[in-house]
Design an enzyme around this catalytic site. Structure first.
Site, PDB file in Angstrom:
ATOM      1  N   CYS B 102     -39.869-108.234  74.601  1.00  0.00           N
ATOM      2  CA  CYS B 102     -40.547-109.401  75.115  1.00  0.00           C
ATOM      3  C   CYS B 102     -40.090-110.455  74.014  1.00  0.00           C
ATOM      4  CB  CYS B 102     -41.990-109.423  75.025  1.00  0.00           C
ATOM      5  SG  CYS B 102     -42.702-110.441  76.145  1.00  0.00           S
ATOM      6  N   HIS B 204     -42.289-104.837  78.992  1.00  0.00           N
ATOM      7  CA  HIS B 204     -43.076-104.159  77.908  1.00  0.00           C
ATOM      8  C   HIS B 204     -43.086-102.394  78.387  1.00  0.00           C
ATOM      9  CE1 HIS B 204     -44.862-107.157  75.725  1.00  0.00           C
ATOM     10  NE2 HIS B 204     -44.944-108.040  76.756  1.00  0.00           N
ATOM     11  N   GLU B 206     -44.000-100.299  76.745  1.00  0.00           N
ATOM     12  CA  GLU B 206     -44.866 -99.369  76.063  1.00  0.00           C
ATOM     13  C   GLU B 206     -46.180 -99.524  77.199  1.00  0.00           C
ATOM     14  OE1 GLU B 206     -44.134-102.157  75.324  1.00  0.00           O
ATOM     15  OE2 GLU B 206     -45.796-103.609  74.411  1.00  0.00           O
TER      16      GLU B 206
END
Lengths: 259, 222
Positions: B102, B204, B206
């Site tokens: 990001c 992202h 994750e």
């Protein structure tokens, strides 16, 4: 090659879980759950089914609330690989800070923002607009949509669209709009008002209240073009399975995430 | 969150290094500079059994074989915080696999329109603001399709057009030299970039479901 003008951003499907004292409160009848009251196991199950995001609403009404919310958020963030929002009784920056550090992607603020609109500015400045979801409960009174508090029981003096535009200008990153007239009816979302709001703002809108069938999700995306649709009981009671819902949405040419 | 911060299971992880003259035992060092919360990232690495630790000073770099530059928020402010750590010359000289996520990805570029900020200039492309467009909301928030444009281990076992989770108002311009994968929102932009040992992803991983986890596993083996 993708078409340059077509919006490929997927419409999001969001189950909402009510949590009290660290346990989910609405009945759930997933057959393969070991513990239907465990919000983390339920959340994991939804993420495996293809939910795009989750909302946890903590309705614990004790002084221990912040602690139980932080514990819940940490447990969810450890196990779940999709974004999630936590809401319920967040009144100040310190609450939000604790939840951010515990791994929450977003917080949802409702009555605290109505009582103190400057809280939205403070939260957006401290954590970024993407962290701040403003939840708005609306009910029609004499043809006007009016912001309500306490689950729709208390009318405020604010007109809903005015309040949403104010929240956006103060730094709301997303609007979670629940129609209290539709909530619990299973008769469909309030597509007309959702379209009005969605056309008026430049931040994502999550539709809530009234989901009873797969067709209601097709309708809300086709008629109002909102970014996401939220529901609780139709998912919790297994009346709508997320893979089936997404399949129908896809058949209606609505862009959804494939897993 | 002290229990998450210094978790290292280096002994549980097979030795994956060897290409570098100095091997750090296979783990990922997360460059810590105060730009955003990393609970979800470390939680994902723990779930996946990927060893990691925190990098706060120059001596920490040799403990690891690959690095992640995280980051959320304002790119200019993030660059300012990174400069204050004194780690910028070391980061620019890294020759082990390094992944910016990001805003951490945006830091790899030369410049951002966010605060008119000069950045690390490791990959010579620019970070631009999405144009006002009444049919598209900004920030670009949600799941969008990512199309790899080059053969690279980072996207191994990830189908073309898989969805990843984005939240951003600024994007990295499309440049065929440095593109690794692209996404279209308002315009076609760099969902990920790649130059030598440096990688950046705008989304992202994750928070991007199983494909995001696959990408993190792939990075841990690059």
């Amino acid at each position: 090659m993708t078409c340059e003008t077509h919006n490929m951003l997927a419409k999001r499907i969001i189950p909402c879980l009510d949590v009290k004292g660290g346990r989910t409160v609405k009945g759930v009848n997933f057959i393969d759950l070991r513990d239907a009251g465990d919000p983390v196991e339920l959340a994991w199950n939804y993420s495996r089914q293809g939910a795009d995001e989750l909302v946890f609403l903590d309705i614990t009404a004790t002084v221990e609330r912040r602690k139980t919310m932080v514990e819940l958020v940490k447990a969810v963030a450890r196990q779940i690989n999709i974004p999630f929002t936590i809401g319920g009784g967040i009144n100040e920056i310190a609450d939000a800070d604790a939840l951010l550090n515990a791994g929450a992607d977003k917080i949802s603020i409702n009555s605290a923002a109505v009582r103190n609109p400057a809280l939205i500015d403070e939260l957006a400045k401290a954590f970024g607009v993407q962290f701040v979801v403003i939840a708005v409960d609306t009910r029609a009174i004499a043809g006007k949509n009016i912001v309500h508090l306490n689950g729709g029981r208390i009318a405020t003096e604010k007109e809903t669209l005015d309040w949403i535009l104010e929240a956006e200008s103060r730094g709301a990153g997303e609007i979670l709009l629940t129609s209290m007239d539709h909530d619990g009816t299973k008769a469909g979302f309030d597509n007309t008002f959702l379209k009005l709001v969605n056309d008026a703002v430049n931040i994502p809108v999550i539709a809530s209240g009234g989901a009873g069938s797969v067709q209601h999700f097709v309708d809300v995306f086709e008629k109002s073009n909102v970014d996401a649709a939220l529901a609780a009981s139709v998912f919790h009671y297994g009346e709508i399975l997320i893979p089936d819902l997404k399949k129908i949405l896809r058949q209606n040419n609505i862009e959804v995430r494939e897993i | 969150m002290s229990e998450n911060v210094k978790k290292q299971n280096l002994s549980d992880t097979p030795h994956l290094g060897g290409r570098e003259e100095e091997s750090g035992g296979g783990g990922i060092g997360i460059i810590t500079y105060g730009a955003g919360n990393i609970f979800s990232l470390t939680a994902a690495l723990e779930r996946l059994g990927i060893a990691y630790g925190m990098i706060t000073n120059e001596a920490d770099f040799k403990l690891y074989d690959r690095y992640i530059i995280p980051g959320v928020g304002h790119a200019g402010a993030a660059m300012h915080k990174l400069e204050k750590t004194g780690l910028v010359p070391k980061i620019k000289a890294l020759n082990k696999p390094t992944l910016g996520i990001c805003v951490g990805m945006q830091l790899l570029t030369s410049y951002s329109e966010e605060g008119n900020s000069d950045l690390l200039n490791i990959i010579p492309v620019k970070t631009l603001k999405f144009a006002n467009n009444t049919s598209f909301k900004v920030p670009h928030t949600g799941w969008n399709r990512v199309y790899p444009e080059k053969e690279n281990k980072l996207f191994e076992n990830i189908p073309n057009g898989s969805h990843f989770y984005f939240v951003h108002s600024y994007f990295i311009e499309y440049n065929p030299v440095y593109i690794l994968s692209s996404t279209t929102y308002i315009n076609k932009f760099s969902a990920s970039i790649w130059l030598d040992n440096f990688y950046g992803v705008q989304f992202h991983p994750e928070k991007s479901g199983t494909y995001g986890e696959t990408l993190l596993i792939n990075f841990s083996k690059i």
